[in-house]
Design a protein around this motif. Structure first.
Motif, PDB file in Angstrom:
ATOM      1  N   UNK B 103       0.823  -1.205   0.000  1.00 59.48           N
ATOM      2  CA  UNK B 103       0.000   0.000   0.000  1.00 59.48           C
ATOM      3  C   UNK B 103       0.858   1.257   0.000  1.00 59.48           C
ATOM      4  N   UNK B 104       1.989   1.198  -0.705  1.00 63.27           N
ATOM      5  CA  UNK B 104       2.810   2.395  -0.830  1.00 63.27           C
ATOM      6  C   UNK B 104       2.461   3.090  -2.142  1.00 63.27           C
ATOM      7  N   UNK B 105       2.416   4.390  -2.083  1.00 60.09           N
ATOM      8  CA  UNK B 105       2.264   5.149  -3.319  1.00 60.09           C
ATOM      9  C   UNK B 105       3.643   5.440  -3.861  1.00 60.09           C
ATOM     10  N   UNK B 106       3.787   6.570  -4.548  1.00 60.64           N
ATOM     11  CA  UNK B 106       5.113   6.902  -5.047  1.00 60.64           C
ATOM     12  C   UNK B 106       5.289   8.417  -5.057  1.00 60.64           C
ATOM     13  N   UNK B 107       6.530   8.820  -4.811  1.00 59.03           N
ATOM     14  CA  UNK B 107       6.859  10.235  -4.925  1.00 59.03           C
ATOM     15  C   UNK B 107       7.384  10.476  -6.331  1.00 59.03           C
ATOM     16  N   UNK B 108       7.206  11.702  -6.798  1.00 58.81           N
ATOM     17  CA  UNK B 108       7.703  12.024  -8.137  1.00 58.81           C
ATOM     18  C   UNK B 108       9.238  12.047  -8.117  1.00 58.81           C
ATOM     19  N   UNK B 111      10.732  15.204  -6.952  1.00 57.09           N
ATOM     20  CA  UNK B 111      10.625  15.434  -5.505  1.00 57.09           C
ATOM     21  C   UNK B 111      11.793  14.772  -4.784  1.00 57.09           C
ATOM     22  N   UNK B 333       1.349   6.215 -14.444  1.00 61.01           N
ATOM     23  CA  UNK B 333       1.844   5.478 -13.271  1.00 61.01           C
ATOM     24  C   UNK B 333       2.708   4.290 -13.655  1.00 61.01           C
ATOM     25  N   UNK B 336       5.895   6.192 -13.476  1.00 61.34           N
ATOM     26  CA  UNK B 336       6.269   6.859 -12.227  1.00 61.34           C
ATOM     27  C   UNK B 336       6.326   5.902 -11.043  1.00 61.34           C
ATOM     28  N   UNK B 337       5.454   4.887 -11.048  1.00 68.84           N
ATOM     29  CA  UNK B 337       5.438   3.945  -9.925  1.00 68.84           C
ATOM     30  C   UNK B 337       6.755   3.181  -9.799  1.00 68.84           C
ATOM     31  N   UNK B 341       9.545   5.527  -3.768  1.00 71.49           N
ATOM     32  CA  UNK B 341       9.601   6.574  -2.762  1.00 71.49           C
ATOM     33  C   UNK B 341      11.004   6.999  -2.398  1.00 71.49           C
TER      34      UNK B 341
END
Lengths: 794, 342
Positions: B103-108, B111, B333, B336-337, B341
């Motif tokens: 359940x982790x998203x991602x930072x750009x 960033x 995504x 980017x995914x 992070x």
């Protein structure tokens, strides 16, 4: 810009110097070299030969057999060129020689063998002309390597024009030669010029500069009896290598001077021009330039006119009406200097950027105009012995740049560079670049040469650069700077942004994206997104679909969501970026920094998505500010993507910092009918402006807490916030905490009502609660609920 | 008597052996050792024995009792072990190789790179500032020494807005404001989104990120600039890099430089990335132009300084081996995914 090393060698002796290393040094000290081209290395062992006989061959109409005298031997080959004649001397490539990188071998054509080739200029690699075989001077020696006759071997390097923007003196070979002389410590040779003093008794060219703000100088001379048509080969090769097409002797020479000295020139047919006036147009006109294009020229454009008839756009391009033609045998030469901004502006306005205009816009040295004419005549005389000068060198010098003198001392220069130079070394470097240096009262009085004084060098910092770059930046020893150490404040807004990004990505599984700052008008239409079309617009964009700046991040997120739903069941996107409002036409806009987030799911309900969104909102506000959030009706925005039924404003400290909403169904259905989508938008600056509440430690009570559960039956649409208000109103003394433990809905038993069970924890810090106290609180709560039309389930 | 005890012993011991669960053991315990148990009964009836016999009988009974308890304890341990074994065997077997949802998203990517660079500069005492994206013509051009119709404006195709403002073409647009805010001496970096009005391709974007920095103090020299850039760039790339300066023209610096670093991929020997030159053009920099300092209200006799620009988009591409600039603004995504992070 292309620079020929052969040309440079006209002005500085580079014997014994590795040319490629020198070009590299030029990159490090002067301007960026983008590439080096070696000309002539594809051509080997081509010799001069005289055509002895030409015979037709039976099987071809075009090909003929040519017999050639190569000095010590005779050769023959087939040739298809129409222009050859017996007696012509031509370049001949015998067997084993190399042309365009290929070895010449015996070939069979039309049933005959050919052992060699007569060459055109293009095959020699010295022009684009392949209309026929090149013919050489009748007196040319036979059997000699063609490279001994023409300067075919050359090293050309390309300088990045951008890196010369601030150096008007480097827009010609002579200026580059000056740099190379300084870099190698050699002497710069004087440029050979014609002596025009002797014509001072002749009449003046008729010139009148009417717009004295825009034209700084106009020099001119008139020449008659021009008989030659072509520029000599070696000079043509240079023009070709430097990217110029050969046109005619008189035009080629103006280009030659521009490449050599950096001074653009223009030659007019003297028969068509006899009264030159330089002035700005008082009304717009149509004008045909010499590239045969009819152009609209605006009022105010500086033009060269013959009496009242415009004959050239000053500094940009000549007109078709005064152009040099094949019949031209007399010319009026223009060598002028114009205000750089004027030329740049009018070239941009007409959308016609030429070599001349890109020279002029760099602020050329007006001193050059006279030199350019002296040089032109010198070269013309060399090329055509018959010419006759019919006017004196006429010179309207309207505006001189003031001489620039800079006072500087050794210490200043050394401190700014970080190197201990002696005064002698400083003077030596400056003088190698033709600065004049005088020692006075322990200071140096530096006189800037005119070709650097138009804008390039004007202050001490400029001299620092000259010394440092010629010394070589590579030779400067890096040195740290000691500074007092001070704590640096970390900006609140940065901290908040970083925390939000972490919460979104690490805790709630959102992906950060970057979007464009303008709306996509077509997408808006397709997805039923209505935006304020009067928001701030880009006025010069090339794509009218992307011309309106966004007021909200949500449309941008929607566009990107749409791209991703093909590939994922659930998508969560966010961005922290800017939006704009434009409330007052013509005034500055207002810029906002916002967090935008979008949650999409194929399987989850709207309620689940909103629930997830609310968690995000609470985490963000709590982590950063630790204040209570209220969810209220949205009052400030009426965006088309907000769902009027299921949406709420996020309010902290009575400030509406943003909103959360189920996506308006009209838009949602356009994206994906069977899925659900929720959006959040929060103003970062408003969030940042909320006062942070610091948490304080509270001792845990030693006494026993008591839980009591109350079930309240209310209308289905009653908000929890209403019950909270009731609880507040009840003023029960001992409530420590309370929370919802059950929500019950049943169509049959409760119809349009629902039952909410709240567990109250009663607790005192200083004693065990008595039965009476507990009852008191319970009664207060129940009474208050009942007063507010709630039914209490017994 | 002895015989009686022996019988009990034999009986109980054989029973213990046969027992299959803990309940059975409890039953025996109460039958033999409980209040009404056989051994307890003997002790209860001790008064039936003679004075001389009593202690002997008592001793014998207690001995037997101890031995039975011991045997029962041993059996108990045995049974417990068996039970555990069975429980263990009957457990549900978990597949540890099963895929996990973090359940982790991602930072750009920008960033991530921006944070690294910002953190580095903070440790060196730099302020991290944030400029606007819509700027005035004054801040973007005039205040950094690019007057109207200056040819340098050509180098940057500008998005002009209908109200005369513009989308900032360079982070330098913040220079003047920062000088006015802090005065001298000052050390600050200012990352931000910049815009150029040009067509998109693999190496051109109309929207990209830059980071600009400046350091103004008494008598800052070119030698200081070289040292500083070498140190920070080596830290950013985690490699000891060589740097070289070439003249470069940017109106807001004098002298201006293009800074090249030795190619971090081939170490300067020449490869595809550095186009076989051994150097990579990385960052424009220079000594801040005295006119720019003056417009920022700074005394140019006393103070000097340097400024530098780093392409954050470019750094991110280098760090992650992205070769198409458009990936960064794609919002895709699938791209980017991958970065995640960190």
């Amino acid at each position: 810009m292309y620079i020929s090393m052969n040309w440079i060698k006209d002005f500085v002796d580079l014997k014994g110097i590795d040319l490629e290393e020198l070009i590299n040094r030029f990159t490090l000290s002067t301007a960026e070299v983008e590439g080096i081209i070696k000309y002539g290395d594809k051509l080997e062992n081509v010799i001069t030969a005289k055509i002895l006989s030409i015979e037709n061959i039976p099987q071809s109409k075009k090909l003929r057999r040519v017999e050639l005298d190569c000095g010590d031997r005779k050769e023959n080959c087939l040739c298809g060129a129409p222009n050859i004649q017996v007696g012509d001397i031509v370049p001949f490539a015998p067997l084993g020689s190399k042309v365009e990188g290929m070895e010449i071998k015996t070939v069979k054509m039309a049933g005959e063998t050919s052992s060699g080739m007569c060459l055109s200029e293009r095959e020699l690699g010295i022009s684009d002309d392949y209309s026929g075989v090149m013919t050489l001077d009748p007196g040319t020696k036979l059997g000699v390597d063609i490279k001994e006759i023409f300067d075919i071997d050359d090293i050309i390097f390309e300088v990045d024009n951008k890196s010369l923007t601030n150096r008007p003196d480097l827009w010609g070979h002579y200026g580059i030669a000056r740099e190379m002389a300084a870099l190698t410590g050699r002497k710069l040779k004087k440029m050979p010029l014609a002596d025009l003093e002797k014509y001072n008794d002749l009449k003046k060219v008729k010139i009148k500069v009417e717009d004295k703000d825009k034209c700084y100088r106009f020099s001119s001379i008139e020449v008659e009896n021009v008989t030659e048509k072509k520029l000599e080969v070696n000079k043509r090769i240079r023009l070709y290598y430097c990217g110029m097409r050969s046109i005619s002797l008189l035009v080629d020479l103006t280009n030659y001077i521009m490449l050599e000295l950096g001074q653009p020139m223009h030659s007019y047919d003297k028969k068509l021009v006899d009264d030159v006036r330089v002035k700005s147009l008082d009304k717009a006109i149509n004008f045909k330039t010499l590239d045969d294009t009819e152009r609209k020229i605006e009022k105010g454009t500086l033009m060269i006119c013959n009496k009242e008839t415009p004959i050239a756009i000053a500094g940009v391009m000549g007109g078709a009406n005064s152009e040099i033609s094949d019949e031209t045998n007399s010319l009026l030469l223009e060598s002028a200097n114009f205000d750089a901004y004027t030329i740049r502006k009018q070239a941009l306005d007409i959308k016609l950027r030429t070599d001349a205009s890109s020279h002029y816009e760099k602020s050329l040295d007006p001193e050059m105009t006279k030199t350019a004419i002296e040089r032109y005549i010198k070269l013309l005389e060399e090329n055509d012995k018959n010419i006759k000068i019919v006017s004196r060198l006429t010179d309207e010098y309207v505006k001189k740049y003031p001489e620039i003198v800079i006072d500087v001392d050794k210490d200043f220069i050394n401190k700014r560079i970080g190197v201990e130079f002696t005064e002698k070394r400083i003077i030596e470097i400056l003088e190698s670049l033709e600065f004049k240096v005088e020692k006075k009262d322990g200071k140096l009085k530096v006189r800037v040469p005119s070709f650097r004084a138009t804008k390039d060098v004007s202050m001490k910092a400029d001299l620092v650069e000259e010394i440092a770059r010629i010394y070589g930046y590579d030779n400067i020893v890096p040195e740290t700077k000691s500074q007092p150490v001070e704590p640096v404040e970390v900006e609140d807004e940065k901290v908040i942004e970083n925390t939000i990004k972490d919460i979104m990505a690490l805790k709630y599984g959102f992906s950060e994206i970057h979007t464009y700052v303008w709306y996509d008008n077509k997408k808006n239409k397709k997805l039923n997104i209505e935006v304020n079309e009067d928001n701030l617009k880009i006025s010069n964009g090339t794509n009218s679909n992307f011309n309106t700046l966004r007021e909200s991040l949500i449309p941008s997120l929607i566009y990107n969501l749409e791209k991703n739903i093909k590939y994922y069941e659930d998508v969560k996107l966010f961005e922290i970026a800017r939006t704009w409002e434009y409330p007052r036409k013509g005034k500055d806009c207002i810029e906002y920094k916002k967090l935008g987030a979008i949650i999409y799911s194929k399987s989850k309900t709207s309620k689940q998505l909103i629930d997830e969104g609310l968690k995000v909102v609470h985490s963000i506000v709590n982590l950063n500010k630790n204040v209570k959030i209220e969810m209220k009706e949205i009052t400030s925005n009426s965006y088309s993507w907000i769902n009027p039924i299921n949406s709420a404003a996020i309010v902290c400290d009575n400030v509406e910092i943003g909103y959360i909403s189920d996506l308006n169904l009209n838009i949602k259905d356009a994206i994906a009918k069977k899925s659900n989508i929720a959006v959040i938008e929060i103003d970062i600056e408003k969030l940042n402006s909320i006062k942070k509440v610091n948490r304080m430690f509270k001792e845990v009570s030693k006494y026993q807490p008591v839980d009591i559960d109350i079930s309240v039956i209310v209308n289905k649409n009653t908000k929890y916030a209403f019950l909270e208000e009731c609880i507040k109103k009840a003023k029960a003394k001992n409530i420590d905490t309370y929370r919802v433990i059950d929500i019950f809905e049943d169509k049959h038993k409760l119809e349009d009502k629902k039952s909410i069970t709240i567990r109250f924890t009663l607790l005192s810090n200083d004693h065990t609660l008595s039965g009476e106290e507990i009852n008191n609180d319970l009664t207060k709560l129940i009474e208050t609920f009942e007063e507010n039309n709630c039914i209490i389930k017994k | 008597m002895e015989e009686n005890l022996k019988k009990i012993k034999e009986k109980v011991e054989s029973q213990i052996i046969k027992i299959e669960n803990l309940d059975g053991l409890d039953r025996i315990r109460s039958e033999v050792l409980g209040k009404k148990g056989e051994l307890t009964q003997i002790l209860k009836n001790l008064k039936n024995y003679s004075e001389e016999e009593r202690p002997i009988v008592g001793k014998r009974v207690n001995e037997l009792r101890k031995s039975i308890i011991e045997k029962m304890e041993n059996k108990k341990e045995e049974l417990k072990k068996e039970e555990l074994m069975i429980k263990m065997k009957n457990q549900e077997k978990i597949d540890f190789s099963f895929p996990v949802d973090e359940n982790l998203g991602s930072l750009h990517p920008i960033t991530i790179v921006q944070r690294e660079v910002e953190d580095l500069f903070r440790t060196m005492g730099f302020h991290v500032e944030d400029g606007n994206e819509v700027e005035t013509e004054y801040n973007n051009f005039e205040a950094v020494n690019v007057p109207k119709y200056h040819p340098a404006r050509d180098m940057q195709d500008t998005f002009w807005l209908e109200n005369g403002q513009l989308l900032k073409t360079q982070t330098s647009a913040a220079q003047n404001k920062i000088m006015r805010k802090y005065g001298a001496p000052v050390k600050a970096i200012f990352p931000g989104r910049c815009f150029r009005n040009e067509d998109l391709d693999a190496s051109h974007e109309n929207t990209f990120f830059q980071l600009e920095g400046m350091m103004i103090d008494e008598d800052v020299s070119i030698a200081n600039l070289i040292y500083f850039m070498k140190t920070t760039l080596s830290e950013i790339f985690k490699k000891d890099l060589k740097v070289r300066l070439r003249p470069g023209f940017f109106p807001f610096v004098e002298p201006g430089f293009e800074l090249d670093v030795s190619c971090m991929y081939c170490g300067g020997k020449g490869c595809k990335v550095c186009k076989h030159g051994g150097w990579i053009e990385l960052c424009p920099c220079g000594m801040i132009h005295p006119r720019v300092l003056e417009m920022g209200g700074i005394d140019t006799e006393k103070y000097s300084g340097f400024a530098f620009g780093l392409g954050l988009s470019r750094l991110a591409m280098m760090k992650y081996g992205i070769d198409d600039l458009r990936v960064l603004n794609s919002g895709d995504l699938r791209n980017l995914k991958q970065i995640g992070i960190q």
